[in-house]
Scaffold this active site. Structure first.
Site, mmCIF file in Angstrom:
data_model
loop_
_atom_site.group_PDB
_atom_site.id
_atom_site.type_symbol
_atom_site.label_atom_id
_atom_site.label_comp_id
_atom_site.label_asym_id
_atom_site.label_seq_id
_atom_site.Cartn_x
_atom_site.Cartn_y
_atom_site.Cartn_z
ATOM 1 N N ASP A 187 5.758 16.969 13.825
ATOM 2 C CA ASP A 187 4.674 17.175 14.728
ATOM 3 C C ASP A 187 4.908 17.169 16.189
ATOM 4 O OD1 ASP A 187 2.793 17.358 12.612
ATOM 5 O OD2 ASP A 187 2.404 15.344 12.650
ATOM 6 N N TYR A 224 13.218 8.428 7.989
ATOM 7 C CA TYR A 224 12.680 8.655 9.560
ATOM 8 C C TYR A 224 12.685 7.107 9.856
ATOM 9 C CZ TYR A 224 10.078 12.873 8.375
ATOM 10 O OH TYR A 224 9.809 14.184 8.083
#
Length: 261
Positions: free
Chosen positions: A53, A111
């Protein structure tokens, strides 16, 4: 025709995300522009391991593309970096099998989410770590994080506007550990839903600040409702650290070769 795989690092601050969006600056559009320049105007589409994003960073993004050019992998690194802007860097390249797929071949991703703790924000890290003034209850966050391990329906940790129907995912590793600047949250799994990591982090931060208790994590998972989980943590603390394909893709490959630490 050869298929090349590349590993990318990028500072997501000035991008509207990874995927091409009309009229907006994205990582994919910059990479495809660079490849088009190298290929003398011919369009070369790229496929990445996944989308990130706006504001999200990466030091382990992987993509592939097909080319008729005969260029050694190490020369692809320098050629691409010559044509790319300063906030995208290719750190490795390799010729791969014709059936290699950067997205569908990925077996796991990791992540990492970076948090600054303390009364004052380090202005030099403001685009790469979220600042939390109050002290965090790290043991409570660690206890809560353990409930995420394994295979679960992660509906509670998925953006409400998603079109994905199967929300079962497997988390193989989760760690909440103190770091030099504050706290590092790392999550590894076979796949992730839209905003999943950021919602998990937002929920852990609410536990760390005493707004929730650690045992709520199990209840939230079982409830399968986005309304039960915490707020979505800001994008700029998140980094795609590594994509795992089951075997090394690149020569002298090490996870997080360009580190956010």
């Amino acid at each position: 025709m050869s298929r090349m795989a590349c590993k990318l690092s990028y500072d997501g601050t000035a991008f509207a995300g990874y995927q091409v969006q009309p009229g907006k600056r994205t990582v994919q559009s910059e990479v495809e522009r660079a490849l088009q320049e190298i290929h003398k105007g011919a369009r070369v589409p790229v496929v990445a391991s996944g989308r990130t994003d706006a504001g999200v960073h990466a030091c382990g993004q992987v993509l592939h593309f097909d080319t008729e050019l005969t260029i050694a992998p190490e020369r692809w690194v320098s050629a691409l970096n010559t044509h790319l802007p300063d906030d995208i860097v290719v750190t490795n390249a390799a010729m791969v099998e014709p059936d290699f797929h950067a997205r569908y071949g990925a077996q796991a991703k990791e992540y990492r989410y970076y948090i600054q703790c303390g009364p004052f924000e380090n202005v030099f890290r403001r685009h790469f770590a979220v600042h939390i003034k109050q002290a965090l209850d790290v043991p409570a966050m660690q206890t809560a994080a353990k409930h995420l391990l394994g295979t679960h329906d992660f509906s509670a940790f998925c953006a409400a506007n998603t079109t994905v129907t199967d929300k079962v995912r497997t988390i193989t590793h989760v760690a909440v550990q103190p770091s030099e600047e504050g706290l590092l949250i790392s999550i590894r799994g076979t796949g992730f839903l839209y905003n999943m990591v950021r919602i998990i982090v937002g929920t852990l931060l609410e536990i760390g600040t005493g707004k929730r208790v650690a045992s709520e994590m199990k209840v939230i998972l079982a409830g399968k409702s986005r309304n039960l989980a915490g707020k979505t943590a800001p994008a700029h603390g998140l980094c795609l650290y590594e994509v795992d394909y089951g075997q090394p893709l690149f020569v002298n490959e090490t996870p997080g070769q360009v580190s956010m630490n």
